[in-house]
Design an enzyme around this catalytic site. Structure first.
Site, PDB file in Angstrom:
ATOM      1  N   LYS A  53      30.479   8.974 -48.069  1.00  0.00           N
ATOM      2  CA  LYS A  53      31.201   7.697 -48.156  1.00  0.00           C
ATOM      3  C   LYS A  53      32.694   7.955 -48.331  1.00  0.00           C
ATOM      4  O   LYS A  53      33.528   7.263 -47.738  1.00  0.00           O
ATOM      5  CB  LYS A  53      30.638   6.834 -49.294  1.00  0.00           C
ATOM      6  N   GLN A  97      26.002   3.989 -56.802  1.00  0.00           N
ATOM      7  CA  GLN A  97      24.981   4.752 -56.061  1.00  0.00           C
ATOM      8  C   GLN A  97      23.644   4.722 -56.804  1.00  0.00           C
ATOM      9  O   GLN A  97      23.579   5.068 -57.983  1.00  0.00           O
ATOM     10  CB  GLN A  97      25.466   6.199 -55.875  1.00  0.00           C
ATOM     11  N   ASP A 120      27.776  -4.023 -50.914  1.00  0.00           N
ATOM     12  CA  ASP A 120      26.404  -3.661 -50.549  1.00  0.00           C
ATOM     13  C   ASP A 120      25.588  -4.911 -50.201  1.00  0.00           C
ATOM     14  O   ASP A 120      24.519  -4.809 -49.607  1.00  0.00           O
ATOM     15  CB  ASP A 120      25.733  -2.957 -51.744  1.00  0.00           C
TER      16      ASP A 120
END
Ligand code: NAP
Length: 293
Positions: A53, A97, A120
């Site tokens: 990322k 995460q 997200d």
């Protein structure tokens, strides 16, 4: 014989577009998109995802803020960090995460993220807003954060020229992160959607009627070649590690390749799209902020 949908190339193309638009936004409004990624503990797979990322951010000209915390971080301390990031104007997207260590309630952390920075797309506020989407083309104007993997599946179909309107789409899997949202998105593209799961009867026959198949099951090569109608488009979301160490999808690729018109490989299909769409969501969050200035 199918045309292989090259997810790696399409993801690269999206990343280039995002990279260009990030610079344009900065030039025109002074807002420079930033993504904060939190990693708690030392799970090796999570470390790789976070690293990737960071690399993607760099390629897309997005400011990347990595927060690596020890495995024994308390839930309170983690939520305190999320709160700081919620209030940091340089940060437009926050991603924690998963999985988190067992002593931390993932749901509590997810709810602590400001929905305006939830790139997200998992916060219930954003899930609710998503349910009001009528037309796929309204995503940007609504400033919607869509979950990255399902969003990536639809972009693959779009950019490969697969017509969704009026098509019979069969989604196998009903998870909150893939099956359910991808079904809603296909509906917003005017497909007629059937959602299948472990209790579905005569699954092979249901799949045989599909113009578009999305497989999100988590069982290696579950979808057989003769379930795939001639000319169908197949999107394989599955990522399964075989005993040999190799990765494979939820579709028997070689057999399905014979019947399908389009098919995604594993690896190199849906996988690379997830991070690309995260970059796109981060840019959208920064764009949303620039409109408030
Ligand atoms: P999940 O939460 O385990 O859901 C799997 C779904 O498959 C469930 O709805 C389950 O039905 C259904 N299913 C299981 N066995 C079945 C059977 N025999 N017949 C019909 N349906 C069956 O998995 P997920 O999180 O959605 O992930 C699915 C796959 O996608 C996994 O391989 C995962 O690694 C992969 N994935 C990839 C990405 C990416 O970036 N490429 C991202 C996320 C996930 P029930 O609901 O009835 O149990």
């Amino acid at each position: 014989m199918a045309e292989k949908i090259d997810g790696k190339a399409i993801a690269m193309q999206i990343r280039e577009e995002v990279g260009r638009d990030v610079l344009k936004l900065k030039e025109e409004t002074g807002v420079h998109a930033g993504l904060a990624v939190i990693l708690v503990g030392e799970d090796p797979a999570s470390q790789v995802y976070v690293k990737n990322k960071g690399i993607a951010c760099e390629k897309c000209n997005i400011n990347s803020f990595e927060h690596k915390l020890p495995a024994d971080t308390t839930e309170d301390d983690l939520i305190k960090l999320v709160d700081e990031l919620n209030n940091d104007p340089k940060v437009h997207g926050i991603l924690c995460q998963l999985p988190l260590p067992k002593h931390i309630d993932e749901n509590k952390v997810l709810l602590a993220i400001d929905p305006a920075k939830d790139v997200d797309g998992f916060h219930p506020m954003n899930v609710g807003k998503f349910m009001t989407l009528k037309k796929y083309s309204d995503i940007s104007s609504m400033g919607l954060f869509l979950p990255c993997t399902p969003y990536g599946c639809c972009e693959l179909l779009d950019r490969s020229g697969v017509e969704c309107s009026g098509a019979n789409a069969v989604v196998i899997g009903r998870s909150n992160i893939v099956g359910k949202p991808v079904s809603m998105l296909l509906m917003s593209k005017n497909a007629t959607v059937t959602i299948c799961h472990s209790r579905t009867k005569n699954l092979p026959d249901v799949v045989r009627g599909a113009d578009i198949i999305v497989a999100a099951i988590g069982v290696p090569r579950f979808v057989k070649g003769d379930w795939v109608k001639k000319g169908a488009a197949v999107i394989d979301v599955g990522v399964n590690r075989l005993d040999t160490g190799k990765l494979c999808g939820d579709v028997d690729y070689d057999a399905a390749f014979e019947n399908a018109a389009y098919i995604t490989p594993v690896p190199g299909g849906v996988g690379p799209m997830t991070i690309a769409m995260l970059m796109k969501n981060t840019l959208m969050s920064a764009t949303n902020v620039s409109k408030l200035k």
